[in-house]
Write an enzyme that holds these catalytic residues in place. Sequence first.
Site, PDB file in Angstrom:
ATOM      1  N   LYS A 132       0.850  -1.199   0.000  1.00 22.40           N
ATOM      2  CA  LYS A 132       0.000   0.000   0.000  1.00 22.40           C
ATOM      3  C   LYS A 132       0.881   1.243   0.000  1.00 22.40           C
ATOM      4  CE  LYS A 132      -4.008   1.993   2.476  1.00 22.40           C
ATOM      5  NZ  LYS A 132      -4.891   1.875   3.645  1.00 22.40           N
TER       6      LYS A 132
ATOM      7  N   SER B 244      -9.823   1.980   2.634  1.00 21.69           N
ATOM      8  CA  SER B 244      -8.898   2.681   1.782  1.00 21.69           C
ATOM      9  C   SER B 244      -7.868   1.802   1.083  1.00 21.69           C
ATOM     10  CB  SER B 244      -8.159   3.730   2.608  1.00 21.69           C
ATOM     11  OG  SER B 244      -7.339   3.110   3.583  1.00 21.69           O
TER      12      SER B 244
ATOM     13  N   SER C 168     -10.122  -0.261   6.887  1.00 21.95           N
ATOM     14  CA  SER C 168      -9.477  -0.090   5.580  1.00 21.95           C
ATOM     15  C   SER C 168      -8.795  -1.324   5.003  1.00 21.95           C
ATOM     16  CB  SER C 168      -8.474   1.061   5.638  1.00 21.95           C
ATOM     17  OG  SER C 168      -9.146   2.289   5.569  1.00 21.95           O
TER      18      SER C 168
END
Lengths: 476, 482
Positions: B79, B154, B178
Amino acid sequence: MAKQYETVIGLEVHVELATKTKIFCGCSTAFGGAPNTHTCPVCTGMPGSLPVLNKQVVNYAMAVGLATNCTITQYCKFDRKNYFYPDNPQNYQISQLYLPICRNGYVDIETSEGKKSVGIHEIHMEEDAGKLIHDEWEDCSLVDYNRSGVPLIEIVSEPDMRSAEEVIAYLEKLRMIVQYLGVSDCKLNEGSMRADVNLSVREVGAETFGTRTEMKNLNSFRAITHAIAGERERQIELLETGQQVTQETRRWDDTKEYSYAMRSKEDAQDYRYFPDPDLVPVYISDAWLQQVRDNQPEFREEKMARYKKEFDIPEYDIGIITDSKHLADLFEETVAICGQPKKVSNWLMGETLRLLKEKNMDPEDICFSPQNLARLIGLVDSKAVNSTVAKEIFEVMFAEDIDPEKYVEEKGLKTVNDEGALRKIIEEVIAANPQSVEDYRGGKQKAIGFLVGQTMKAMKGKADPGMVNKVLKELL
Amino acid sequence: MDILAYSAVELSAAIKAGKVTAVEAMEAVFARIDEKESTVNAYVTIDREQAFKTATITQEKIEKGELTGMLAGVPVAIKDNLCTEGIRTTCSSKILENFVPTFSAEAVLNLEKAGAVMIGKTNMDEFAMGSTTETSAYGVTRNPWNTDHVPGGSSGGSAAAVAAGECFFALGSDTGGSIRQPASFCGVVGLKPTYGTVSRYGLVAYGSSLDQIGPLTKNVADCAAVLEAIASHDTKDSTSVERKDTDFTTALIDDVKGMKIGIPRDYFGEGLDSEVKDAVFAAAKTLAAKGAVVEEFDLSLVEYAIPTYYTIAAAEASSNLERFDGIKYGYRAASYKGLHDMYKKTRSEGFGAEVKRRIMLGSFVLSSGYYDAYYLKALKVKAMIKKAFDEAFAKYDLILGPVAPTTAPKIGESLSDPLKMYLGDIYTISVNLAGLPGISLPCGIDTKGLPIGLQLIADSFQEKRLIQAAYTYEQTYSKEMR
């Protein structure tokens, strides 16, 4: 009759702690590195970096708290103080607001008005900011983060002081405590001790405080004294002319001897303090607290009392020697070697203080070792050198910490104790100065002084004045 | 065999057995990236050259017997809010468009040590603020199951990359769901560990007291292996916990006999899609059939989780994001007059709408006069929520419920109504507030053809229970699905 005003003063004193590494990372706190060389992701606010508390900072803060009779907050926390400025890489300073490490203390001070206690509201730990340098030529600002993250404690007093004299006495007292603890160099002019003065005036006898201002940029006792006088006058004048004092921060300009407003309460920033989620609360166990308590040094008052008991030296000397921890340590260590407190004290009180003053140095800057001072005292005792030569040697020792025994050997400064050689020189002096000889024989006792001086000169100072006197009198 | 059909652990075993090489695995991944990425947009940055270089070196080390771990040779996606030394880390924000970190996050270093090979950095909601990956400054990520839909967020890029086969596993971060919510939307496994289990050093902070890094994987076994690799006690992170029970793969046991599982009635109320509800209940029945003791209970304070979370997370974010000011790194406005104008323009131009909204919200709740009423009160509620969970875990080994009220919404449906989007976090955020571990795993597909996720929550440090129950469920579910 004109109104009588009283000045009410509280101090916020920042002390830079002398830890080897910064408060939240392993970077060096040393002065004088090239810009941004004592930095890492943490103290430059890189994304993803996290602070880790340096335990030594807690030890030092606790030590100062205990020495100033504070209550130690055994469960304390760090908070973020949010404000934007380029010297602050995260745009928040890690400080303590809600649970500072020390609270409710006091120190005793003494002034010409007598003794009094000044309350300590709190002491908290925080990090220093970097330094902005404006390049006028390139018209840009540069930032050096070497100081970013250097540990500080802020000592906040109660508004208990009423004069500049009390303020100076309070600051001297704090400096003494901090110095004895060895937690800071505590130099006002180098910024390792900084004081902000909160000042208000009120009519004598008034119950409530007047509106206060805060003055910054005070980097000497002289500046503090002048700023207090100036601000008192300014506020009284406002009140006398029917105006009001505005609560604001003012900056003192020491060259112009004038303060000007930096920001008022209306545009005061909202720092949006909240507990720093990156740091865990500091829990100080009873054992940890006791450990710091046990390690507290002998402070000045106790030291003075002990000296009075242990050493036969004047109280005045004791006062001067214990005024600096470094001087006191030097004294004690030298006495431990040579066992002659009076003589050690004389060297410190006389030549040492004279040279410090002459060279504009602090006692902390003294470089010679107790071993070498003890050796010098030994040389004088054994009459290997006379006092005049000893003073010359001391001056060299003061500058470079030389070994006086070796120095005497190398430079051939030993007193000539060969009476035959001395007798020969004195005979020559008598022959060369018939007038003085006649004067002496005629009853002018003083004339012998001149002859001694001439002999010493011929001996290049390396004679024992006692022996010179004795031989001279015999030959005359 | 098709290399991409391997799970991460299977792939590593195949590489170690000499059936396939790390370079061949990387070639298979890039073939899939070339095929899918233009539609899915799972990555912000891909470093093909570096990926192959590392794969080659890794293969040599495996052959020499220097790398023997469960993830050796496996291509991984990271990420984009995890710092990677020498590779730009944008947090999907314009303000960090050119930011190249000087160090790697501890979790990334742990994966490197384990021999995993990084492909690139995955797309996300800007600074992890969002539930759809639509707030990214680098375009939306599309759900590989149906590209008209969002992948969740996210960590949407990470979840989509795993689902599309554009990597074998990925790292995400979870502040309010997330990892778990995009895992649910993309039909993969995602785990948010107990707060303090994975070092946050190198994770660009959003809500520091809630953030945790965790795995997004194809199955539960991979999830356990990745967690085992990234969990570590790190002295650089003051909130890092020293744990001796990080051998999570030992919990891959197909057995839930006697395990007590509580279903909070509060998680099945209004707003929950009926298809999701049915799938989650069916999963509970499956576990009961395998011997678990399942019962319903009332978990109090559920309705307070959302306001509490958005107060605390926004407050911390407003402070955490102050360092992005155009002074030291990242984007700086092109023209400005003086310092304050530079700050204003840089931040106005550099941050997106959702980030600005949360900075404003966070600044407000911390401002003088409101701190007690909002921030301090939120902290008190947070403590009460933790207590409610403590009471639940006195009775149950696990809590079971949905991950999100619905399956993945269509692209463009969510951002116009942020409050509604925030409400979608209802089942995931209390886990962060209480610092607990939670796992999301597939438990069905709705009539639109979109995956449904099942959430299991355990008490602090009880990841092994989560993994065991998830693994047990997965055995049955996988059989049904195949």
